[in-house]
Design an enzyme around this catalytic site. Structure first.
Site: not given
Ligand code: GLC
Ligand code: GLC
Length: 814
Positions: A487
């Site tokens: 993300d």
């Molecule tokens: C933030 C977190 C990430 C997560 C995302 C969800 O970016 O660091 O881990 O997946 O929020 O929206």
């Molecule tokens: C968080 C989110 C997931 C994402 C991950 C890596 O766990 O829930 O959707 O893939 O972060 O950013």
């Protein structure tokens, strides 16, 4: 240092001191009514949707962290002394404190001045309520007159609004009170047809429903005025903060035990039957009364608890293993499925780290969660797949999440994550392999929940795959969009204003930045699509998908290989990300794990080189870091990943979710020792002796463990709701122990540590129970099978012709 111990026979973790480094929590409920409960009885409850149907209130980032919960107070009427058997909120020095977290229940209690009190909290199957069974025993040799106070704080339903809209909320709270039962009915007078209730089995000496009256002005939950004084004030909430509290007086003879049951529940009435008498403003209670009466009865409560125990016993019996390693056994047999149940139900919505108001069910998250759940309750997995697919957009793209109550997708946490569509294929493939239920592919499913747009699920899968083919970049690799699995790798975002969300801010159109990770994912899903099409008798389609997978693999080899490992991406300027050329972020875990998992480079040394690089550059004793070197400053063109301090989260943290990708990759290369070694590095049970450092629960996976660059290397965060649960379960059971559902039957392909003489397992699969014994006879991974005494070629056990039978499997690994 440990804060408790595993009681594997009871399938419980027993916490023996209350001051765990963080709240160590458990989930109550596994269907529609859920609760979170910490080891000191903190936490909250909700019906289906943690945001839209919150039953009890919770204050985020409170001090102490888990303050607010299901508190019981005892008061010694002779001395006026009072305490909580769950330690918090009064924090008296207790003896024999124990919190037993089990499968869907927790038992918390202690002894104080020779009064023993324990409460069993659980949610009965198929009911929207929780039971608190409090047992109090007088261990003194003289009678003990005691007062018991219960307490909960109601949430005004929409948890987001409840935490912010005070100018309205302080005026709308309403309750109704009957002897022993408190009904919370805020907004019932208008558009809601649901209410909550809090009931007590014993005759009450008084009650409170207004928080201020119970606690007293300028006081917290640690010393409520009512408890200190020894009497409730029978307060009726009009606005402000409705609570529920019963006051019960008991006189316990020496050695006497008394049980009191409290029920907290949620109930809906048909809209046309909200009031009784009709036209009044009084809740119609005819349908809820029998439910309340039933569970206030001790024998019904006990039966409901036994039913819950046997439900879990059945669920866990689907896959049981007996290996030489206790941590493997404990996680596979007990805790990993338990965590997978929670992630299936709640995705990333409600934990002590996910507020329940921020996220609903994630598309990418929920589809992956199926990997750890599909064998337990396939019917619910099926339903979930269809729900998710119904939120798919006609383009094949996906909303990033949907609200469980409405089942409608939304863009609240962003959209256009270009990996999203593929995970539907991953989830459906897992479902098909487990169940053989090919009929799901013919289910008509709408797009974006629009009636009239229904097409067979199979077409949804096709569009998912096509979505990527229609969005290729300059190197014929998939465009990344807002981000892919990571993300925080925001290559089109260029965010320069404080407070802007990396997930939702307007992005560049993004015709350049490409993801090698999505490419690897597409190789995997292309091959799954080929297999699925072949099984549907569509050889041409199958060949086309196989060809697309091959082309994608070719693009990865041509433009996604960096010499010693797979590249991560190309940025918006067409420059490499995750390359030896980079100053920071030279190697990323995701493409190494996923490309090999997808079968790329197994024969020609690429896979082995990539995994050796992982071993040398990313692996630590606490798990495998996401990338190295960590980004030491903010890079506008990389986005959120570089916003985290080095060693945390996506910036070189040990992001546990993708560690199992490397375990599977190692297994695919036949490296059983390394695969299992990585497995143990993040296995929570194996980390129990370092609980002081690890800090999170030793029975469930956290999302993240601080990486080597962090000052707190080894410290875990964000426990429970993480894709780590499903992926680790999948890696250990299907790739290391190698008990792998396939389209054609159960495949047996263990890649276990060299030092293991073998293992045993029981696996129920498509109606048959397989009793498997794997025995090591040589140092390789060659498997030969004897099934019910006869040898079988290859390593897929042909499907039993009459399900329900027992099959004995002897696998020799040499
Ligand atoms: C933030 C977190 C990430 C997560 C995302 C969800 O970016 O660091 O881990 O997946 O929020 O929206
Ligand atoms: C968080 C989110 C997931 C994402 C991950 C890596 O766990 O829930 O959707 O893939 O972060 O950013």
């Amino acid at each position: 240092m440990r804060y408790g111990y595993f009681d594997d026979d009871s399938r419980e973790y027993v916490i023996t001191r209350p001051d765990t480094p963080l709240p160590w929590i458990n989930y109550l409920g596994c269907q529609a009514y859920f609760g979170l409960i910490s080891n000191t009885a903190g936490g909250y409850s909700f019906y289906r949707d943690a945001r839209l149907r919150r039953v009890t209130r919770y204050r985020y980032n409170n001090v102490p962290f888990d303050m607010g919960g299901r508190y019981i107070y005892l008061r010694d009427e002779q001395s006026g002394d009072f305490w909580s058997p769950s330690w918090q909120p009064t924090c008296r020095e207790l003896e024999d404190y124990r919190c037993r977290h089990g499968m869907g229940y927790s038992i918390i209690g202690a002894r104080y001045r020779d009064i023993e009190a324990r409460t069993r909290y659980f949610v009965p199957l198929d009911e929207n309520l929780e039971i608190w069974q409090l047992s109090i025993t007088n261990l003194r040799s003289w009678p003990a007159p005691l007062s018991v106070f219960s307490s909960i704080e109601f949430c005004l339903w929409d948890a987001q609004d409840d935490a912010t809209n005070f100018q309205r909320n302080f005026s709308i709270g309403e309750v109704e009170i009957e002897p022993g039962i408190i009904y919370h009915k805020t907004e019932y007078r208008e558009r809601r047809n649901h209410f909550a209730y809090f009931a007590c089995s014993a005759p009450v000496a008084g009650f409170d429903t207004q928080r201020e009256a119970f606690l007293g002005p300028y006081r917290g939950w640690d010393r409520p005025l009512a408890v200190e004084r020894g009497s409730a004030s029978n307060s009726v909430a009009h606005g402000w903060a409705p609570i529920g509290s019963h006051h019960v007086k008991v006189l316990l003879e020496p050695r006497e035990t008394r049980q009191i049951i409290f029920l907290l529940g949620y109930h809906e009435n048909p809209v046309e039957q909200k009031f009784d008498p009709p036209g009044s403003q009084i809740i119609h209670k005819a349908s809820v009364r029998p439910v309340i009466a039933k569970y206030l009865n001790r024998s019904h409560a006990d039966l409901a608890f036994q039913a819950l125990r046997s439900y879990w016993c059945d669920l866990l019996s689907i896959c049981q293993v007996d290996t030489p390693d206790v941590h493997t056994n404990r996680m596979v047999n007990i805790w990993n499925p338990c965590q997978s149940m929670a992630t299936f139900n709640l995705s990333r919505s409600a934990s002590f780290y996910e507020s329940g108001i921020g996220r609903g069910l994630g598309y990418r998250d929920s589809t992956q969660d199926l990997l750890g759940f599909v064998h337990m309750v396939p019917a619910r997995a099926r339903e979930r797949i269809l729900d998710l697919a119904a939120t798919q957009l006609p383009t094949g793209g996906a909303y990033h999440q949907y609200q469980p109550l409405t089942r409608r997708g939304n863009n609240d946490i962003g959209g256009n994550f270009n990996d999203d569509p593929h995970w539907l294929i991953v989830g459906v493939a897992a479902y098909l392999k487990e169940t053989g239920d090919w009929s799901i592919l013919d289910e008509p499913v709408p797009y974006d929940n629009q009636p009239g747009t229904e097409q067979p699920l199979y077409e949804h899968l096709q569009r998912s795959f096509r979505y990527t083919l229609e969005r290729l970049g300059p190197h014929d690799l998939p465009l990344i969009g807002r981000a892919d699995w990571n993300d925080c790798l925001n290559l089109n975002c260029f965010s320069d204003s404080p407070g802007q969300s990396f997930q939702t801010t307007t992005n560049k159109d993004g015709k350049v930045a490409e993801s090698v990770f999505i490419a690897a994912l597409a190789v995997l899903t292309g091959r799954e699509m080929a297999a699925i099409a072949a099984h549907r008798g569509k050889p041409k389609e199958a060949a086309a998908y196989a060809e697309e997978a091959t082309l994608m693999e070719r693009a990865i080899r041509a433009h996604g290989w960096d010499g010693q490992w797979f590249l991560r991406a190309y940025d918006d300027f067409g420059r490499k990300v995750g390359s030896a050329e980079c100053e920071e972020g030279r190697i990323f875990i995701e493409p190494q794990g996923f490309a090999v998992l997808a079968g790329i480079g197994l024969e020609d040394g690429l896979a082995a080189a990539a995994l050796d690089s992982v071993y040398q550059l990313l692996a630590t004793e606490h798990g495998i870091m996401l990338q190295q070197p960590a980004y030491s400053r903010y890079y506008l063109h990389l986005g959120e990943i570089s916003s985290y301090p080095p060693g945390y989260k996506e910036n070189a943290g040990i992001f546990c979710h993708n560690n199992p990708w490397v375990m599977i990759a190692e297994a695919r290369l036949g490296h059983g020792d390394r695969a299992h070694d990585y497995y143990l590095r993040i296995n929570p049970s194996a980390r129990e002796p370092i609980s002081e450092l690890h800090r999170c629960e030793p029975y469930v996976y956290p999302q993240m463990i601080a990486g080597r660059d962090a000052p707190t290397h080894g410290e875990a965060k964000n426990s429970w709701l993480t894709g780590t649960a499903a992926w680790n379960y999948y890696a250990i059971t299907q790739w290391i122990l190698g008990i792998r559902p396939s389209y054609d039957g159960l495949e047996i392909a263990p890649v276990i540590p060299a030092g293991w003489p073998g293992f045993r397992a029981t696996r129920k699969f498509r109606g048959t129970t397989y009793y498997i014994t794997a025995r090591r006879a040589g140092s390789g991974n060659q498997v030969s099978l004897i099934v019910d005494g006869g040898s079988v070629p290859g390593n897929i056990i042909p499907l039993a012709s009459n399900p329900g039978t027992h099959v004995t499997v002897e696998a020799t690994v040499s």
